[in-house]
Design a protein around this motif. Sequence first.
Motif, PDB file in Angstrom:
ATOM      1  N   TYR A 130       0.826  -1.202   0.000  1.00  0.00           N
ATOM      2  CA  TYR A 130       0.000   0.000   0.000  1.00  0.00           C
ATOM      3  C   TYR A 130       0.866   1.260   0.000  1.00  0.00           C
ATOM      4  O   TYR A 130       0.620   2.203  -0.770  1.00  0.00           O
ATOM      5  CB  TYR A 130      -0.935  -0.004   1.218  1.00  0.00           C
ATOM      6  CG  TYR A 130      -1.643   1.307   1.383  1.00  0.00           C
ATOM      7  CD1 TYR A 130      -2.721   1.639   0.565  1.00  0.00           C
ATOM      8  CD2 TYR A 130      -1.210   2.248   2.322  1.00  0.00           C
ATOM      9  CE1 TYR A 130      -3.350   2.861   0.673  1.00  0.00           C
ATOM     10  CE2 TYR A 130      -1.833   3.471   2.433  1.00  0.00           C
ATOM     11  CZ  TYR A 130      -2.905   3.782   1.616  1.00  0.00           C
ATOM     12  OH  TYR A 130      -3.515   4.998   1.725  1.00  0.00           O
ATOM     13  N   GLY A 153      -6.541   0.099  -0.760  1.00  0.00           N
ATOM     14  CA  GLY A 153      -6.334   1.523  -1.032  1.00  0.00           C
ATOM     15  C   GLY A 153      -7.105   1.899  -2.284  1.00  0.00           C
ATOM     16  O   GLY A 153      -7.202   1.098  -3.218  1.00  0.00           O
ATOM     17  N   TRP A 154      -7.667   3.096  -2.291  1.00  0.00           N
ATOM     18  CA  TRP A 154      -8.416   3.552  -3.449  1.00  0.00           C
ATOM     19  C   TRP A 154      -7.635   4.650  -4.178  1.00  0.00           C
ATOM     20  O   TRP A 154      -7.278   5.664  -3.569  1.00  0.00           O
ATOM     21  CB  TRP A 154      -9.775   4.089  -3.028  1.00  0.00           C
ATOM     22  CG  TRP A 154     -10.782   3.018  -2.760  1.00  0.00           C
ATOM     23  CD1 TRP A 154     -11.706   2.523  -3.613  1.00  0.00           C
ATOM     24  CD2 TRP A 154     -10.996   2.310  -1.521  1.00  0.00           C
ATOM     25  NE1 TRP A 154     -12.466   1.554  -3.002  1.00  0.00           N
ATOM     26  CE2 TRP A 154     -12.051   1.399  -1.723  1.00  0.00           C
ATOM     27  CE3 TRP A 154     -10.370   2.350  -0.267  1.00  0.00           C
ATOM     28  CZ2 TRP A 154     -12.513   0.545  -0.725  1.00  0.00           C
ATOM     29  CZ3 TRP A 154     -10.832   1.502   0.730  1.00  0.00           C
ATOM     30  CH2 TRP A 154     -11.880   0.616   0.500  1.00  0.00           C
ATOM     31  N   LEU A 155      -7.405   4.426  -5.454  1.00  0.00           N
ATOM     32  CA  LEU A 155      -6.682   5.381  -6.278  1.00  0.00           C
ATOM     33  C   LEU A 155      -7.664   6.181  -7.123  1.00  0.00           C
ATOM     34  O   LEU A 155      -8.552   5.607  -7.754  1.00  0.00           O
ATOM     35  CB  LEU A 155      -5.723   4.625  -7.211  1.00  0.00           C
ATOM     36  CG  LEU A 155      -5.019   5.485  -8.266  1.00  0.00           C
ATOM     37  CD1 LEU A 155      -3.876   6.275  -7.632  1.00  0.00           C
ATOM     38  CD2 LEU A 155      -4.484   4.613  -9.405  1.00  0.00           C
ATOM     39  N   VAL A 186       1.108   4.433  -2.744  1.00  0.00           N
ATOM     40  CA  VAL A 186       0.933   5.862  -2.451  1.00  0.00           C
ATOM     41  C   VAL A 186       2.067   6.686  -3.062  1.00  0.00           C
ATOM     42  O   VAL A 186       1.842   7.684  -3.754  1.00  0.00           O
ATOM     43  CB  VAL A 186       0.872   6.103  -0.924  1.00  0.00           C
ATOM     44  CG1 VAL A 186       0.926   7.591  -0.607  1.00  0.00           C
ATOM     45  CG2 VAL A 186      -0.389   5.476  -0.334  1.00  0.00           C
ATOM     46  N   VAL A 198      -4.315   8.900  -3.381  1.00  0.00           N
ATOM     47  CA  VAL A 198      -4.841   7.793  -2.579  1.00  0.00           C
ATOM     48  C   VAL A 198      -5.378   8.424  -1.296  1.00  0.00           C
ATOM     49  O   VAL A 198      -4.615   8.768  -0.401  1.00  0.00           O
ATOM     50  CB  VAL A 198      -3.759   6.737  -2.270  1.00  0.00           C
ATOM     51  CG1 VAL A 198      -4.393   5.532  -1.581  1.00  0.00           C
ATOM     52  CG2 VAL A 198      -3.049   6.300  -3.546  1.00  0.00           C
TER      53      VAL A 198
END
Lengths: 415, 415
Positions: free
Chosen positions: B253, B292-294, B257, B273
């Motif tokens: 993760y 994690g959301w991109l 980032v 992120v």
Amino acid sequence: MTSPDVTASFDSMWSDLEPVGRVSSGGYRRFAWTLEDHALREWFAAECARRGLDLVEDRMGNQWAWWWEGPGSVDDAVAAGNPGVAIGSHLDSVPDGGAYDGPLGVVSALATVDGLRTAGVRPDRPLAVVNFVDEEGARFGVACAGSRVITGAMTAERALGLTDADGVSMSEALVSAGRDPQALGRDEETLGRVGAFVELHVEQGRGLVDLGVPVAVASDIWPHGRWRFDFPGEANHAGTTRLEDRRDAMLGYADLVLGARRTAQLRGCVATVGKVAVTPGGVNAIPSHVTGWLDSRGPDEGEVRATVEELRARAADFGATVTEESWTGTTRFDQPLSDRLRGVLGRDDALSVPVLGTGAGHDAGILAAAGVPSAMLFVRNPTGVSHSPEEHAERDDCHAGVVALTTCVTDLVTS
Amino acid sequence: MTSPDVTASFDSMWSDLEPVGRVSSGGYRRFAWTLEDHALREWFAAECARRGLDLVEDRMGNQWAWWWEGPGSVDDAVAAGNPGVAIGSHLDSVPDGGAYDGPLGVVSALATVDGLRTAGVRPDRPLAVVNFVDEEGARFGVACAGSRVITGAMTAERALGLTDADGVSMSEALVSAGRDPQALGRDEETLGRVGAFVELHVEQGRGLVDLGVPVAVASDIWPHGRWRFDFPGEANHAGTTRLEDRRDAMLGYADLVLGARRTAQLRGCVATVGKVAVTPGGVNAIPSHVTGWLDSRGPDEGEVRATVEELRARAADFGATVTEESWTGTTRFDQPLSDRLRGVLGRDDALSVPVLGTGAGHDAGILAAAGVPSAMLFVRNPTGVSHSPEEHAERDDCHAGVVALTTCVTDLVTS
């Protein structure tokens, strides 16, 4: 040494506890002063009552259940220079924790009382079974909160001001649980009653697997601590803000995570970032604040300290502030007590009983640091996995742990 | 063009909305199908009723309030080749979002109805004020869910299966809100009524500040999307597990980032992120899973795609799976409609009205992509800050926005 009744008693208590606080992962969420914790405390009180033990709560709410048939009261025995022996552990868990970390020690201690009675042992000094509250610190962030408060290792003021993920303070949680936050503080009376404390715990590594035996005695606890890293940023739109105009708090956090692994590797420690909180936490919003929690430990105090200082310096480049939430130096367990346990367990050859150090903190370590003679027994963990739903101990090894604890306690209370 | 009544009407509605869903940061948490959202929808319905508009909900629950005095019904007008004009925006917010993103467009649209009436305008074709549901996607992760479902850009099946942070599916949330999940789907009837859609929105950058004017017309929306990165790990004790035995999901993760920032910089995009979920999330537990959301966008579609593919390849080294949660290519607003707005606003010199692109997605973009002639007006944002409690627009500029929208709509409904 123990009759079939004792293993049946262990198995029955173990079945009682299995569903309490279990979540879909198969692991447990048993956090201090929650409904799950209340259920566990009530279960403990009922098991103690069933055995005729006198349950006393100390200034933090740790539960001590005494077996003492006199002469006089427990405090009379203490005043006469005959302080008690305490055994036990904790019932709370980390998020998605395993079934054994904590409960194995409490259930084994209660089964040990049964074992002593089956064997006709009548203690010459008071014996207590103890359930420490909030050992994992899963809710308020400080591990061993129960033992830290009664030993004065953490002040009541600091404990009461700790907050959980919902912003609820420990003080508020205690009030919600019908307790008096004013009561908290170092508890001389309780500590004075304990001449020796033995905590049985599932091993959190594979030392006993390699050695091929089910039970060991502990040597020491590595120095360990927790640090909170707060990274500042500026909330803004993830689509419309140019990279050069951003202050994204997540970048410093990511640097901490990678830096922690690298630095720990170089310094022979371990370092982990297992918890993070992001504000505002939206997919399309640049983080305005990220908090990461660092856990670091190792066999050498200086190297652990140096690891944290290096990470602090890196984080300063991102404007972070670093708060030490807890720190415990190397804790050596009581040598005479540990030697005695090894002697009793090894009978003719004490050296046959292995001695293991550990990277995990325990209430026994907090008591030891406060001058209470303390020791630990470890029970074999076939995978070494801990703080996970996969944590396990074979039932035969659990029973061997009860036998070992019964053997030790018989010696401690009858000589 | 507008009387003092219209600005008073704007100010009064603005005051009504200010407390709804406001949190301690001064920002807002107004998520789809929550109590706050219900309150906002009820407020919208009441404002429409007060103006005698006919409120119709489409298959997703977007609220359309029609002003049409005939001849015949709205659908008669549509059948006669005279489809309606719609204006509006959304009332939901990102976590800790600002007051303007969304509500400015809805309140301005309602004030525009007042402005037309004050000026004695009687529409020659139906006029609707619309409140789109779940534009920010703050709860279920997909932005513009309301317009995506009615245009078919997102299937009902996919929408209903989306889950929020508590594991509640959109289907369950709809049922809790007393709605029928079976109703969801592409809504030809609703789309067929709309001959033109104009969304007024606070600018999410400083383009108008630099130009020194209060209102612009939009040109296009950058290609943009969201991707979920799931990193696997193995839960274990942070103190007792050797570094070489770990599978710590947080490391991949953190690499994402830092990689996202670096890759976006090289490719002239933005990448963020802003949201992460950690299992189990304990300070002393090695993460067994991190999501994690991109969010990535940019003026060039190929570069955005290449950015994501590079990050996908990096993440594969950590065993991650990557799921595209949404993707929208470059969206150009309707050229004739946009030119017409510029002409009306600029009177003699349409070129005096600036045209701005944006990195933010909007319901107007979803409708445009679905073939509904759509355009946007932007209102100056003095700091450019967006998706933050600090988001702001001067009241005079808000009033200028209402005047501009009233001017445009007067032209659109009376010629």
